[in-house]
Design a protein around this motif. Sequence first.
Motif, PDB file in Angstrom:
ATOM      1  N   ASN A 204       1.585  -4.309   8.002  1.00  0.00           N
ATOM      2  CA  ASN A 204       0.421  -4.402   8.884  1.00  0.00           C
ATOM      3  C   ASN A 204      -0.534  -3.252   8.610  1.00  0.00           C
ATOM      4  N   PHE A 205      -0.770  -3.045   7.342  1.00  0.00           N
ATOM      5  CA  PHE A 205      -1.527  -1.908   6.839  1.00  0.00           C
ATOM      6  C   PHE A 205      -2.904  -1.794   7.487  1.00  0.00           C
ATOM      7  N   LYS A 206      -3.603  -2.910   7.581  1.00  0.00           N
ATOM      8  CA  LYS A 206      -4.962  -2.901   8.125  1.00  0.00           C
ATOM      9  C   LYS A 206      -4.986  -2.438   9.579  1.00  0.00           C
ATOM     10  N   ASP A 207      -3.979  -2.814  10.340  1.00  0.00           N
ATOM     11  CA  ASP A 207      -3.958  -2.455  11.754  1.00  0.00           C
ATOM     12  C   ASP A 207      -3.723  -0.964  11.974  1.00  0.00           C
ATOM     13  N   GLN A 208      -3.257  -0.282  10.984  1.00  0.00           N
ATOM     14  CA  GLN A 208      -3.112   1.180  10.929  1.00  0.00           C
ATOM     15  C   GLN A 208      -1.996   1.729  11.819  1.00  0.00           C
ATOM     16  N   TRP A 209      -1.986   1.399  13.117  1.00  0.00           N
ATOM     17  CA  TRP A 209      -1.037   2.016  14.042  1.00  0.00           C
ATOM     18  C   TRP A 209       0.418   1.784  13.628  1.00  0.00           C
ATOM     19  N   GLU A 405      -1.853   7.974  10.867  1.00  0.00           N
ATOM     20  CA  GLU A 405      -1.770   6.659  10.216  1.00  0.00           C
ATOM     21  C   GLU A 405      -2.882   6.491   9.180  1.00  0.00           C
ATOM     22  N   ALA A 406      -4.053   7.072   9.453  1.00  0.00           N
ATOM     23  CA  ALA A 406      -5.147   7.013   8.480  1.00  0.00           C
ATOM     24  C   ALA A 406      -4.778   7.802   7.230  1.00  0.00           C
ATOM     25  N   MET A 407      -4.081   8.913   7.414  1.00  0.00           N
ATOM     26  CA  MET A 407      -3.624   9.699   6.266  1.00  0.00           C
ATOM     27  C   MET A 407      -2.681   8.861   5.398  1.00  0.00           C
ATOM     28  N   VAL A 408      -1.790   8.102   6.038  1.00  0.00           N
ATOM     29  CA  VAL A 408      -0.883   7.239   5.278  1.00  0.00           C
ATOM     30  C   VAL A 408      -1.677   6.208   4.479  1.00  0.00           C
ATOM     31  N   GLN A 409      -2.660   5.584   5.116  1.00  0.00           N
ATOM     32  CA  GLN A 409      -3.478   4.586   4.416  1.00  0.00           C
ATOM     33  C   GLN A 409      -4.121   5.183   3.167  1.00  0.00           C
ATOM     34  N   GLU A 410      -4.736   6.341   3.336  1.00  0.00           N
ATOM     35  CA  GLU A 410      -5.432   6.975   2.216  1.00  0.00           C
ATOM     36  C   GLU A 410      -4.448   7.391   1.121  1.00  0.00           C
ATOM     37  N   PHE A 411      -3.305   7.913   1.521  1.00  0.00           N
ATOM     38  CA  PHE A 411      -2.288   8.345   0.559  1.00  0.00           C
ATOM     39  C   PHE A 411      -1.794   7.167  -0.274  1.00  0.00           C
TER      40      PHE A 411
END
Length: 437
Positions: A204-209, A405-411
């Motif tokens: 659920n990558f887009k949802d971020q949480w 969670e945004a850091m995870v997305q970017e990483f």
Amino acid sequence: MKKPLLSVLTLMMLVALLAACGGNNNKPAEATNAPANNATNETSANNEGGAESDISGTVTFLTNRTDMIDKEYVDYAKRFKEKYPNAEVKFEAVTDLDKTTKIRIASGEFPDVVLIPTIPNSELPQYFAPLDDIGLNDRIYFKDFKGHDGKVYGISAGASTTGIVYNKKAFADAGITEIPTTLDAFYAAAEKLKAKGIVPLASNFKDQWTLYPWASEVATSIAGNANLNNERKDTDAPFAMDNAYGQAMTIIRTMYEKGYLEPDVNSTNWEQSKKDIASGKFAMYMLGNWVIPQVADSGTTSDNVGFFPLPYDNSGKTNVALAPDWAYGVNKNSKNLATAKAFVKWMVEDSGFDDFAGFIPVLKDKEPKVPQLSEFNSFNPTYIEAVADDAAATDIVNKAQITKEAMVQEFVLSKDPQSILDKYNESWAKARKAVAK
């Protein structure tokens, strides 16, 4: 999240409770007026078996459970009114609970009962009423988690641990005969699932949480240190490829690079993913035990849903984080303060929400009703019990405006993950310097 570690005795009791779990599954989060004589009402509300007619007026509860509006919450309102005929509870649900609640409390206008957002515990008395007088202090876990100066300002809705929730039939269809207990075996299982046309892990990558475990629980487990997040306050560069944070995020990055996540991670859907896990189209979640009943209710049976600790290395041994969920807090300026407190007590004792949500109950004498916890504990994980957030660390996080969670997305998506860590370290260092002034 800002007080000392619970006693060793409490931890032993909670682990014993976990080990004894079983029973039926009774079925995520990262969710107001009428005058009253508060002095009179507070006395009657906090004496068990007192004059229930003194609990009156309407209170509103701000929640993150949007899925329960017009459904289970209707029943809750009815049952609460049956116990307190002169009182009424209303429910307001939001999706971005933490951010929304922070904005609401900062404005001074927020509902009678909320799930306390991520603010320093030192600020709790500014907004919330103490809950020491409702008769729960000696009966609950995580009593000090939302406390300050010896007073309790928040009571957790329940507790959870984090691991791999999986569809047993999907595993069987892919020829996975043993639950992986090493990271290499975990990747091998994901490869078998992929080869069978099954999406190994729903991120659920887009949802971020939903990415929160990779920046907190998994890192804490790898470090074996409940104070990992708090200790960031002592350094300008808490994030590194070779420390617990980098190692945790590298696992989901590897899953992405190998094609073990959704085909298009930027077009995922939380509600649909639960159905896809239930049907076996997707095989796994990396989330808390609270999601288990939601998966079972989305198109499968409870006995088709399993739960095991994430093997984050090849040692064959695992630590797992044990943490409270959101905590109920009462607006200190509520016009119906006693009724708001009575509602919190009712939610903990009578509502059954902890069973419905798949939580480990916060009440010490109540056994969890999530049978999958027995399977989870059969792998003999070492529980790392959450500690309260250090106020200094929280101040730095808020000043830096870091969303983990945004850091995870970017990483995960970056061609150069080290550059992402450098970026967040730079923000952290600047915020740390500013807070120190």
